[in-house]
Design an enzyme around this catalytic site. Structure first.
Site, PDB file in Angstrom:
ATOM      1  N   GLU A   1       0.819  -1.212   0.000  1.00 35.09           N
ATOM      2  CA  GLU A   1       0.000   0.000   0.000  1.00 35.09           C
ATOM      3  C   GLU A   1       0.853   1.262   0.000  1.00 35.09           C
ATOM      4  O   GLU A   1       1.932   1.289   0.587  1.00 35.09           O
ATOM      5  CB  GLU A   1      -0.873   0.029   1.255  1.00 35.09           C
ATOM      6  CG  GLU A   1      -1.816  -1.139   1.357  1.00 35.09           C
ATOM      7  CD  GLU A   1      -2.546  -1.212   2.687  1.00 35.09           C
ATOM      8  OE1 GLU A   1      -3.687  -1.676   2.689  1.00 35.09           O
ATOM      9  OE2 GLU A   1      -1.961  -0.803   3.706  1.00 35.09           O
TER      10      GLU A   1
ATOM     11  N   ASP B   1      -7.533  -4.842  10.237  1.00 44.44           N
ATOM     12  CA  ASP B   1      -7.051  -3.706   9.462  1.00 44.44           C
ATOM     13  C   ASP B   1      -7.003  -3.957   7.966  1.00 44.44           C
ATOM     14  O   ASP B   1      -6.329  -3.261   7.236  1.00 44.44           O
ATOM     15  CB  ASP B   1      -5.683  -3.255   9.965  1.00 44.44           C
ATOM     16  CG  ASP B   1      -4.652  -4.373   9.839  1.00 44.44           C
ATOM     17  OD1 ASP B   1      -5.029  -5.458   9.385  1.00 44.44           O
ATOM     18  OD2 ASP B   1      -3.501  -4.146  10.194  1.00 44.44           O
TER      19      ASP B   1
END
Lengths: 347, 347
Positions: free
Chosen positions: B64, B235
């Site tokens: 990410e 998450d």
């Protein structure tokens, strides 16, 4: 100091290392190698994760992240574009990039990309020209003689066999700089006083200027039949170089339409104006130049896959060389769950 | 070798430098300092560019990019999440980050963030607990005793005055490791054989486990009135830790709803389930804990602004220290238009 393990060390190619690497390989073979790598990756285009760049705009410029992945390797580039930077002696564009292993997420290469972006942009232009320009093209007009101009000229020489480059810039000092830098390269360099003079006899017209505004570097009557236009400078919203009439007379080739419609010359056209994707010409799925009279236009804005290809080239090229430094940028405790213990023991 | 100018050099904080910086400042003051910085930045939340993280998913993990900007400074973090990495002796999460000047696009800090992310995550948890946990909370259950657990415990001690931490992990070796690392910190450490035992008498329950799957670390009957739950481990899509019934009994606080609805515990709830943004509690625009019986839940997934705050803290903290190396990552020719000349002269 604790000694990081091999896994925690990422090869870093600094600006100085990149310059040494270029001289070690030679700029022509390196441009050829990057061009080959881009061509190979364009062949397997559908396989890549593709997304328009992630841009953060401000009044004075833009900062962008350009990620992509082929499923095995992930890459991204950080690049800024700040046209006013040169006033303060700074680069308009600086960049760096990274490759990592998709299977683990661990980075495998961290590299400067200010210079590498210039190489990959030139290599991409030459790849497009190899496919789209009239056969036997030997003369290029180079309009805009800034940081990209020598790389563009040398890539066209290395990959197409260009013989002559005709330079023009609104600033004669830029033209003089480019001409000086191209001395001894084997290219015939002609410095011109006007854009009209530069395009005389040119089969390829490259435009690469830097103003962040709608500009008209080429007007309609300047462009004759049968040329290939390599439009580099129009690369963000509001920044274009060509009169719309030229676009209507041209067959337009792009990298990634979703991005080019926002950033390229074709932002001046309707959203459904037909364009051909360059990778489809490379795989044979689409036709390139149809005849000698056609005007082909490569509306180049730069795409993440080209950066990926260039980084992969560098990753392979630095193997068994000294043109990198191992960078301690990943924490790697003996027991992965014991990050805190590693920090404690470093005292 | 040519000598790059100061403008071209970016301060780089390696893993080793980060560990030295922590010992130089002290981990408690550093956690406090990062927490203060996050609180200040949450105060000016609306000013930031916000976007959900740019994720590249594969079968085994995710890579990410998390960018943000406050208009003056731009920052981004690269972070991977690969749950199976530990099998091969690698970290589940590694990270690095960068700050740059919005006015020029030039980077001003490049830093490891594997360790720094642990610090900022713990500091954010402590900030949320400071606002939401019952007044005078002194006991925390720490469920999941992996890489985050010591940092969480020490942040709660530094910022809330936590006295006791009760550890539980499915793997007793992880608990033993955490207990050993917390020796001598002043915290009373109680190693527990079950999650039920860990939460006995705890006003704060922190869950931080790592499996990438829907798990039920806490069941409904385990959670009594008046506690504060600090849910760290859920998450990413498909990864949660709490039974949905707990969510329905709790007042839920989040960082950035657009991201938390995809990645957090609340992915188990309807898209319009009411949540409160933490920054609004900090500015006073929204209410935090309403009474002693209420269950408050901080559904934490981590947001780019927290990384930005942590990087700004490090940028300021390394000034006038030796805890960084100048990195030659930006090409900086004397004449910005003469990139090629710089390359040529490097021969």
């Amino acid at each position: 100091m604790t000694q990081p393990s091999q896994k925690a060390l990422v090869p870093f190619v600094s600006v100085d290392h990149m310059m040494q690497l270029i001289h070690h390989i030679g700029i022509a073979p390196m441009l050829q190698g990057i061009c080959d790598r881009i061509e190979q990756d364009f062949h397997r285009w559908p396989l890549f994760d593709k997304t328009p760049r992630v841009a953060s705009h401000s009044d004075v410029g833009v900062i962008e992240l350009m990620p992509t992945s082929d499923g095995d390797v992930y890459g991204f580039k950080y690049v800024n574009g700040h046209p006013d930077n040169t006033k303060d002696g700074l680069q308009t564009v600086t960049a760096f990039g990274l490759l990592s292993d998709v299977a683990t997420g661990y980075p495998v290469l961290f590299s400067e990309m200010t210079i590498l972006t210039a190489l990959r942009t030139a290599a991409t232009s030459a790849l497009a020209a190899k496919i789209l320009a009239p056969k036997g093209s030997e003369v290029m007009a180079m309009i805009g003689n800034g940081a990209q101009s020598e790389f563009q000229s040398l890539a066209m020489q290395a990959i197409l066999g260009l013989k002559e480059v005709r330079l023009y810039d609104v600033d004669p000092a830029a033209t003089a700089k480019c001409a000086r830098n191209l001395e001894g390269t084997g290219l015939r360099v002609v410095s011109c006083a006007t854009a009209e003079e530069a395009i005389l006899g040119a089969q390829i017209i490259t435009t690469c200027t830097a103003d962040k505004q709608y500009a008209t570097i080429l007007t309609d009557n300047m462009v004759g039949a049968g040329v290939h236009i390599n439009a580099i400078g129009g690369d963000c919203p509001g920044k274009t170089e060509l009169a719309p009439a030229i676009l209507h007379r041209s067959e337009i080739f792009v990298e990634y339409p979703e991005q080019t419609r926002i950033e390229g010359e074709i932002q001046q056209l309707d959203d459904d104006h037909p364009v051909t994707e360059l990778w489809e010409v490379i795989t044979g799925a689409a036709q390139g130049r149809k005849d000698d009279k056609q005007i082909t236009l490569f509306d180049s804005v730069g795409f993440a896959i080209e950066d990926f290809s260039a980084l992969c080239y560098v990753r392979d090229a630095i193997k068994d060389t000294s043109f990198f430094t191992p960078l301690d940028m990943l924490a790697d405790p003996d027991d992965p769950r014991d990050l805190f213990g590693m920090v404690s023991r470093a005292k």
